[in-house]
Design a protein around this motif. Structure first.
Motif, PDB file in Angstrom:
ATOM      1  N   ASP A 215     -14.298 -23.372  30.355  1.00 20.66           N
ATOM      2  CA  ASP A 215     -15.611 -24.008  30.510  1.00 20.66           C
ATOM      3  C   ASP A 215     -16.649 -23.315  29.640  1.00 20.66           C
ATOM      4  OD1 ASP A 215     -14.887 -25.953  32.381  1.00 20.66           O
ATOM      5  OD2 ASP A 215     -14.818 -24.421  33.948  1.00 20.66           O
ATOM      6  N   VAL A 216     -17.332 -24.113  28.858  1.00 24.38           N
ATOM      7  CA  VAL A 216     -18.377 -23.555  28.010  1.00 24.38           C
ATOM      8  C   VAL A 216     -19.403 -24.649  27.751  1.00 24.38           C
ATOM      9  CG1 VAL A 216     -17.151 -24.093  25.851  1.00 24.38           C
ATOM     10  CG2 VAL A 216     -18.704 -22.171  25.918  1.00 24.38           C
ATOM     11  N   ASP A 217     -20.665 -24.226  27.600  1.00 18.71           N
ATOM     12  CA  ASP A 217     -21.756 -25.193  27.490  1.00 18.71           C
ATOM     13  C   ASP A 217     -21.996 -25.533  26.017  1.00 18.71           C
ATOM     14  OD1 ASP A 217     -24.003 -26.715  27.987  1.00 18.71           O
ATOM     15  OD2 ASP A 217     -25.341 -24.975  27.955  1.00 18.71           O
ATOM     16  N   GLU A 218     -21.452 -26.651  25.561  1.00 17.81           N
ATOM     17  CA  GLU A 218     -21.686 -27.092  24.175  1.00 17.81           C
ATOM     18  C   GLU A 218     -22.675 -28.256  24.192  1.00 17.81           C
ATOM     19  OE1 GLU A 218     -18.393 -29.060  22.149  1.00 17.81           O
ATOM     20  OE2 GLU A 218     -19.069 -28.309  20.197  1.00 17.81           O
ATOM     21  N   GLN A 219     -23.787 -28.085  23.485  1.00 17.16           N
ATOM     22  CA  GLN A 219     -24.771 -29.161  23.355  1.00 17.16           C
ATOM     23  C   GLN A 219     -24.567 -29.843  21.991  1.00 17.16           C
ATOM     24  OE1 GLN A 219     -27.172 -29.792  25.820  1.00 17.16           O
ATOM     25  NE2 GLN A 219     -26.048 -28.305  27.055  1.00 17.16           N
ATOM     26  N   VAL A 220     -25.374 -30.868  21.705  1.00 12.67           N
ATOM     27  CA  VAL A 220     -25.273 -31.457  20.367  1.00 12.67           C
ATOM     28  C   VAL A 220     -26.558 -31.219  19.587  1.00 12.67           C
ATOM     29  CG1 VAL A 220     -23.576 -33.263  20.833  1.00 12.67           C
ATOM     30  CG2 VAL A 220     -25.995 -33.731  21.207  1.00 12.67           C
ATOM     31  N   MET A 309     -23.568 -24.187  20.188  1.00 15.94           N
ATOM     32  CA  MET A 309     -23.295 -23.231  21.267  1.00 15.94           C
ATOM     33  C   MET A 309     -24.589 -22.508  21.650  1.00 15.94           C
ATOM     34  SD  MET A 309     -20.227 -24.053  21.402  1.00 15.94           S
ATOM     35  CE  MET A 309     -19.903 -23.091  22.858  1.00 15.94           C
ATOM     36  N   PRO A 310     -24.640 -21.963  22.869  1.00 13.18           N
ATOM     37  CA  PRO A 310     -25.883 -21.325  23.331  1.00 13.18           C
ATOM     38  C   PRO A 310     -26.357 -20.183  22.418  1.00 13.18           C
ATOM     39  CG  PRO A 310     -24.327 -21.588  25.150  1.00 13.18           C
ATOM     40  CD  PRO A 310     -23.600 -22.015  23.915  1.00 13.18           C
ATOM     41  N   ASP A 311     -25.433 -19.450  21.779  1.00 14.87           N
ATOM     42  CA  ASP A 311     -25.847 -18.335  20.921  1.00 14.87           C
ATOM     43  C   ASP A 311     -25.818 -18.691  19.440  1.00 14.87           C
ATOM     44  OD1 ASP A 311     -23.138 -18.492  20.527  1.00 14.87           O
ATOM     45  OD2 ASP A 311     -22.677 -16.442  21.159  1.00 14.87           O
ATOM     46  N   GLY A 312     -25.605 -19.972  19.129  1.00 17.24           N
ATOM     47  CA  GLY A 312     -25.647 -20.402  17.728  1.00 17.24           C
ATOM     48  C   GLY A 312     -24.419 -20.017  16.918  1.00 17.24           C
ATOM     49  N   LEU A 313     -23.391 -19.474  17.561  1.00 15.50           N
ATOM     50  CA  LEU A 313     -22.160 -19.105  16.847  1.00 15.50           C
ATOM     51  C   LEU A 313     -21.008 -19.971  17.354  1.00 15.50           C
ATOM     52  CD1 LEU A 313     -22.349 -15.207  16.957  1.00 15.50           C
ATOM     53  CD2 LEU A 313     -22.732 -16.703  14.996  1.00 15.50           C
ATOM     54  N   LEU A 325      -2.849 -22.435  23.299  1.00 10.79           N
ATOM     55  CA  LEU A 325      -4.007 -23.296  23.012  1.00 10.79           C
ATOM     56  C   LEU A 325      -5.021 -22.510  22.167  1.00 10.79           C
ATOM     57  CD1 LEU A 325      -5.788 -25.854  23.551  1.00 10.79           C
ATOM     58  CD2 LEU A 325      -6.564 -24.720  25.653  1.00 10.79           C
ATOM     59  N   PHE A 326      -5.528 -23.154  21.122  1.00 15.08           N
ATOM     60  CA  PHE A 326      -6.469 -22.499  20.206  1.00 15.08           C
ATOM     61  C   PHE A 326      -7.676 -23.411  19.996  1.00 15.08           C
ATOM     62  CE2 PHE A 326      -2.220 -21.153  19.595  1.00 15.08           C
ATOM     63  CZ  PHE A 326      -2.313 -19.766  19.531  1.00 15.08           C
ATOM     64  N   HIS A 327      -8.857 -22.813  19.957  1.00 16.43           N
ATOM     65  CA  HIS A 327     -10.076 -23.591  19.801  1.00 16.43           C
ATOM     66  C   HIS A 327     -10.826 -23.202  18.527  1.00 16.43           C
ATOM     67  CE1 HIS A 327      -9.849 -24.766  24.030  1.00 16.43           C
ATOM     68  NE2 HIS A 327      -9.898 -23.513  24.424  1.00 16.43           N
ATOM     69  N   ALA A 328     -11.507 -24.181  17.936  1.00 18.24           N
ATOM     70  CA  ALA A 328     -12.517 -23.900  16.900  1.00 18.24           C
ATOM     71  C   ALA A 328     -13.497 -25.064  16.961  1.00 18.24           C
ATOM     72  CB  ALA A 328     -11.892 -23.790  15.520  1.00 18.24           C
ATOM     73  N   PHE A 329     -14.641 -24.835  17.569  1.00 18.45           N
ATOM     74  CA  PHE A 329     -15.640 -25.920  17.688  1.00 18.45           C
ATOM     75  C   PHE A 329     -17.023 -25.310  17.896  1.00 18.45           C
ATOM     76  CE2 PHE A 329     -13.973 -25.236  22.045  1.00 18.45           C
ATOM     77  CZ  PHE A 329     -15.142 -25.016  22.756  1.00 18.45           C
ATOM     78  N   GLY A 330     -18.023 -26.180  17.921  1.00 16.25           N
ATOM     79  CA  GLY A 330     -19.397 -25.715  18.206  1.00 16.25           C
ATOM     80  C   GLY A 330     -19.984 -24.923  17.058  1.00 16.25           C
ATOM     81  N   PHE A 331     -19.854 -25.428  15.835  1.00 15.41           N
ATOM     82  CA  PHE A 331     -20.263 -24.635  14.662  1.00 15.41           C
ATOM     83  C   PHE A 331     -21.777 -24.551  14.478  1.00 15.41           C
ATOM     84  CE2 PHE A 331     -15.784 -25.112  13.839  1.00 15.41           C
ATOM     85  CZ  PHE A 331     -15.456 -23.862  13.336  1.00 15.41           C
ATOM     86  N   SER A 332     -22.524 -25.208  15.333  1.00 16.44           N
ATOM     87  CA  SER A 332     -23.972 -24.974  15.441  1.00 16.44           C
ATOM     88  C   SER A 332     -24.736 -25.165  14.135  1.00 16.44           C
ATOM     89  CB  SER A 332     -24.218 -23.565  16.009  1.00 16.44           C
ATOM     90  OG  SER A 332     -23.510 -23.386  17.214  1.00 16.44           O
ATOM     91  N   GLY A 333     -24.263 -26.120  13.319  1.00 12.86           N
ATOM     92  CA  GLY A 333     -25.020 -26.462  12.105  1.00 12.86           C
ATOM     93  C   GLY A 333     -24.576 -25.749  10.853  1.00 12.86           C
TER      94      GLY A 333
END
Ligand SMILES: Cc1cc2nc3c(=O)[nH]c(=O)nc-3n(C[C@H](O)[C@H](O)[C@H](O)COP(=O)(O)OP(=O)(O)OC[C@H]3O[C@@H](n4cnc5c(N)ncnc54)[C@H](O)[C@@H]3O)c2cc1C
Length: 379
Positions: A215-220, A309-313, A325-333
């Motif tokens: 669980d992680v808070d990803e906004q758009v 992501m909340p911290d921009g990373l 399972l591997f993740h790479a998302f939320g690149f924050s621009g």
């Protein structure tokens, strides 16, 4: 075939690069993309290929990516219009100059050369810039590329090497089973099986992570972009400014692309739109930076859907809870420059169990709740 070494969800630049790199390692690979490869953030971004100014946690990935950008033609058969035009970061005042000097040392530790320029250097080397800047920092190795071309080029090459790339194919659910993962695709009854699952679903990455209790808070977010009619060659390096407001570059065909501020995006219905007021402010800021743009026509404005992501990373790495399972998302621009290396690192983590590129600061585990001192002392 319905059983693979690696399944990848999301055909943006990160996912298409992961598909290619996993294939180069000999794995059987399937990539599932809901729309078209590179049609979301990876295909509609500003096109900045910038190491300068990144958070230190991203710099090892950024440096590795820069090496890949330099050999795109060899790797995917096209340079995707990547040009090392340089990236010039302008200082508004003395405090900005101090921060550029401090950042130069951080960059040097990662092998990135930054040249500090005075106000007089700016006047003589870039006479088209407005006056009033205190100086700048130039990263000559940085540059720009055509975002429309890059993810599709990686996907095409992965396919050529034997990866299955399925477009118009939405992953509806995935679950962990004894042999790996069982994937259900929308509208299909036959499940896909894979030993490893890579989640590169961009602004929808956290939704997929949640299927596995990550669980992680990803906004758009939706960076507001504008492009002008083509004009004669004017601007050399890709331009940015301390404080991060306006950024601006000229393409090979003469159009000037600039961005500032945010439009709006709705990840649920896959829609994003720029805002007229934001575009007007951006145009004013572009003219304030390069006065010769005063009478140049803006021909189009647009934006795209990016995960923040909340911290921009971004989140890059293995799932803290689910093996394989591997993740790479939320690149924050700012994940376009990183994309090629992100794919290479994911392929390594997935198939070798480790990567030579440090990504410690990007783990999803950084968002785990910190135990309160009371709870900690009771352990
Ligand atoms: C307007 C704009 C300007 C930007 N400018 C820059 C820049 O100059 N430099 C820079 O470095 N970065 C920039 N960025 C950021 C950069 O574009 C992104 O960080 C990067 O492209 C993210 O790549 P990705 O592969 O993670 O995601 P995406 O490109 O968004 O790809 C994710 C893919 O996953 C697919 N997907 C999602 N869910 C499913 C599912 N269930 N089943 C199948 N497929 C699914 C989506 O359809 C999508 O194609 C910008 C972003 C925007 C929007």
């Amino acid at each position: 075939m319905t059983s693979f070494d690696v399944a990848i969800v999301g055909g943006g630049l990160a996912g298409c690069s992961a598909a290619l790199h996993a294939r180069l390692k000999g794995a059987s690979v399937i990539l599932l993309e809901r729309g078209r490869c590179g049609a979301q953030a990876s295909g509609v971004n500003y096109g900045g290929v910038r190491q300068q100014g990144r958070h230190p946690a991203e710099l090892p990935l950024a440096c590795r990516s820069r090496r890949i950008w330099g050999r795109l033609a060899e790797l995917v058969g096209s340079d995707c219009e990547f040009t090392a035009t340089g990236h010039l970061k302008l200082a508004r005042n003395d405090a900005d100059m101090q921060s550029l000097l401090a950042y130069r040392d951080i960059a040097r530790d990662h092998g990135i050369d930054l040249e500090i320029l005075s106000a007089a250097d700016l006047r003589s080397r870039y006479p088209y810039l407005a006056g009033g800047y205190s100086g700048a920092s130039l990263c000559a190795a940085d540059g720009q590329a055509n975002p429309r071309l890059v993810a599709p080029a990686f996907a095409r090459k992965a396919k050529e090497l034997g990866a299955i790339v399925r477009e118009q194919c939405e992953l509806e659910q995935a679950e962990k089973v004894a042999t790996g993962f069982r994937l259900s695709v929308k509208g299909e009854t036959q499940a896909i099986k894979a030993r490893r699952l890579i989640n590169t679903a961009g602004a929808w990455g956290a939704r997929i992570a949640r299927w596995f209790s990550d669980d992680v808070d990803e906004q758009v977010m939706a960076p507001n972009m504008c492009v002008t009619e083509p004009v004669a060659p004017l601007i050399g390096p890709n331009l940015g400014i301390c404080g991060g407001s306006i950024y601006l570059r000229q393409t090979q065909n003469g159009s000037v692309v600039f961005g500032a501020g945010l439009g709006i995006a709705d990840a649920g219905c896959l829609r994003a739109r720029p805002l007229a007021d934001v575009s007007m402010d951006a145009a004013r800021a572009a003219v304030a930076m390069v006065p010769q743009l005063t009478n140049v026509l803006v021909v189009r404005t647009w934006t795209g859907i990016e995960g923040r992501m909340p911290d921009g990373l971004p989140v890059v790495g293995k799932s803290p809870k689910t093996e394989g399972l591997f993740h790479a998302f939320g690149f924050s621009g700012h994940g376009f420059q990183l994309g090629p290396a992100v794919g290479a690192v994911l392929a390594e983590l997935c198939l070798d169990g480790t990567s030579p590129t440090p990504i410690d600061g990007l783990s999803l585990a950084r968002f785990d709740p910190v135990p309160s001192s009371a709870a900690a002392s009771s352990i």
